[in-house]
Enzyme design. Structure first.
Site, short mmCIF file in Angstrom:
data_model
loop_
_atom_site.label_atom_id
_atom_site.label_comp_id
_atom_site.label_asym_id
_atom_site.label_seq_id
_atom_site.Cartn_x
_atom_site.Cartn_y
_atom_site.Cartn_z
N PHE A 129 0.86 -1.18 0.00
CA PHE A 129 0.00 0.00 0.00
C PHE A 129 0.89 1.22 0.00
O PHE A 129 1.74 1.38 0.87
CB PHE A 129 -0.92 0.04 1.22
CG PHE A 129 -1.82 1.25 1.22
CD1 PHE A 129 -2.95 1.30 0.41
CD2 PHE A 129 -1.52 2.36 2.00
CE1 PHE A 129 -3.76 2.43 0.37
CE2 PHE A 129 -2.33 3.49 1.98
CZ PHE A 129 -3.45 3.52 1.16
N ASP A 214 9.43 2.47 1.46
CA ASP A 214 8.26 3.20 1.95
C ASP A 214 8.20 2.97 3.45
O ASP A 214 7.78 1.91 3.91
CB ASP A 214 6.98 2.70 1.25
CG ASP A 214 5.73 3.41 1.76
OD1 ASP A 214 5.79 4.06 2.82
OD2 ASP A 214 4.67 3.29 1.10
N LYS A 243 3.15 10.09 8.09
CA LYS A 243 2.49 9.67 9.34
C LYS A 243 3.17 10.23 10.59
O LYS A 243 2.97 11.39 10.93
CB LYS A 243 2.35 8.14 9.37
CG LYS A 243 1.39 7.65 8.27
CD LYS A 243 0.73 6.32 8.56
CE LYS A 243 -0.47 6.06 7.68
NZ LYS A 243 -0.18 5.40 6.42
C1 LIG Z 1 -0.47 5.58 5.02
C2 LIG Z 1 0.50 5.04 4.05
C3 LIG Z 1 0.66 5.62 2.78
C4 LIG Z 1 -0.20 6.76 2.29
O1 LIG Z 1 -0.12 7.87 3.10
P1 LIG Z 1 -1.24 9.05 2.92
O2 LIG Z 1 -0.76 10.08 3.89
O3 LIG Z 1 -2.55 8.45 3.27
O4 LIG Z 1 -1.18 9.51 1.53
C5 LIG Z 1 1.63 5.10 1.96
N1 LIG Z 1 2.40 4.06 2.33
C6 LIG Z 1 2.28 3.49 3.55
C7 LIG Z 1 3.18 2.36 3.92
C8 LIG Z 1 1.32 3.94 4.43
O5 LIG Z 1 1.17 3.35 5.62
#
Ligand SMILES: *Cc1c(COP(=O)(O)O)cnc(C)c1O
Length: 402
Positions: A129, A214, A243
């Site tokens: 994701f 990521d 985050k």
């Molecule tokens: C939350 C998340 C995203 C997306 O972040 P947004 O601030 O919602 O755009 C991308 N990669 C990972 C691993 C995430 O946990």
């Protein structure tokens, strides 16, 4: 009548009005132990005095200038991130998806300025994701997020995680980068094998491919290191962060080595709100806490305690819980009952957790929790587990298959 709020979320019928540390309070005054932390965003809990002070102090002076000018908070925060990581340079945005967009653009641009514009493919991993922009849903590759949104952005190839043979088969002369979450969050707290991450680094070095991590969910102290990849001793060329870095203020960052970033010259990328003074003030305050001596050791210690307790919980309710996954305070309990049902029942008992793929419940408490909060969590998890146990034994009595 169509709802005034675009109905893209399945929301629980509860609205919160106030938070304090690991607790959050609803409109009716009821208190919840918040082990979801707004999906790992409230890394320091709610209303942390240092973050509140940093934000309000900045709010009284200056909110926004645009990136036509120098922004002192960006200069400070980028220097501190560079000093504490593999990176040489940082771009600030407002969200995870924006950090991923920057990473993707940077990887493509790197090969472009090297005279290899045909090299624009990025290999990603099943269950990933990376956010909800057009490129991020293409990178994530999940049909449920792509459906109905037209042609998938070109240039994303996906293979199973921890499968080196499949990865090698997917790499072509067009491959620009590999993009992976060291620990998949929304995919169900699936941890990439150490050896797999090391092999990715080796492959990238051999073939001139960029490695992108990521760490939007796994970063900023979540696993007991500043970034999760530090446990493996492998560094990326580019990393997406968001985050926890804002502690609740919308913020994201794309970190990179000077080499990987060399194509990103003036005019190639930008963001109106990215690196806004308010966000920078909070980001700097988050680092003051997370990088203070002893903080990450605290995360590791409390996480070990929590994990031990959770292992006991699984043994106590084997019909409800299947296994524990994750690292540090990025934990997942794979359930034998539907995760949505469990999360709803747990909320009714006064505790918040976050559902994920693969029928896993994520436990992402704020990093400031103490043993007393773990004990409270264990009591609420156990009570909720017991409710499912007795529902199952009722089913057995009446002859309904569990
Ligand atoms: C939350 C998340 C995203 C997306 O972040 P947004 O601030 O919602 O755009 C991308 N990669 C990972 C691993 C995430 O946990």
């Amino acid at each position: 009548m169509f709802p005034s709020l675009l109905p893209t979320y399945n929301r629980a019928d509860v609205a919160f009005v106030r938070g304090e540390g690991p607790y959050i309070f609803a409109e009716d005054g009821s208190r919840y132990l918040d082990f979801g932390a707004g999906v790992a965003v409230n890394a320091l809990g709610h209303a942390h005095p240092k973050l509140v002070a940093a934000l309000t102090e900045q709010a009284q002076r200056l909110w926004h200038t645009s990136n036509y000018y120098r922004v002192a908070g960006q200069e400070t925060l980028s220097k501190r991130l560079v000093e504490s990581t593999f990176a040489d340079t940082v771009f600030f945005g407002n969200s995870g998806a924006e950090a991923i967009e920057c990473a993707i653009k940077m990887a493509r641009r790197y090969h472009y300025v090297n005279g290899e514009a045909e090299r624009f493919h990025i290999v990603t991993f099943e269950g990933a994701f990376h956010g909800r922009t057009m490129a991020a849903i293409a990178a994530g590759g999940q049909a449920k997020y792509l459906e109905g949104f037209g042609p998938k952005v070109e240039g994303f190839d996906q293979v199973p995680m921890n499968d080196l043979a499949a990865l090698e088969a997917a790499i072509t002369p067009q491959t620009a980068a590999l993009l992976i979450e060291p620990i998949q969050g929304e995919g169900g707290i699936r941890v990439a094998d150490r050896e797999f991450l090391r092999a990715l680094r080796r492959l990238c070095d051999e073939r001139g491919i960029l490695l992108i991590f990521d760490e939007i969910q796994s970063g900023v102290g979540r696993t007991g290191k500043f970034f999760a990849h530090e446990w493996v001793g492998v560094t990326p060329d580019i990393m997406a962060v968001a985050k926890g870095i804002g502690g609740g203020f919308p913020m994201g960052a794309c970190l990179a080595t000077a080499e990987a970033a060399k194509g990103m010259t003036a005019g190639t990328h930008g963001s109106t709100f990215g690196g806004n003074p308010l966000g920078m003030a909070v980001g700097n305050a988050v680092l003051d806490v997370v990088l203070a001596p002893g903080f990450l050791e605290h995360v590791e210690k409390i996480a070990n305690y929590f994990r031990q307790q959770l292992a006991g919980l699984i043994a106590e309710h084997p019909g409800v819980f299947e296994e524990l996954r994750g690292a540090g305070l990025m934990l997942g309990l794979k359930l034998k009952v539907p995760v949505a049902d469990f999360v709803a029942k747990l909320r009714a008992h006064g505790m918040l957790a976050i559902p994920a793929g693969d029928n896993v419940m994520r436990l992402l408490p704020p990093l400031i929790i103490e043993e007393e909060h773990v004990r409270e969590a264990m009591r609420l998890l156990s009570e909720t587990g017991a409710e499912f146990d007795s529902a199952k034994s009722d089913d057995t009595k009446t002859g309904v298959a569990a």
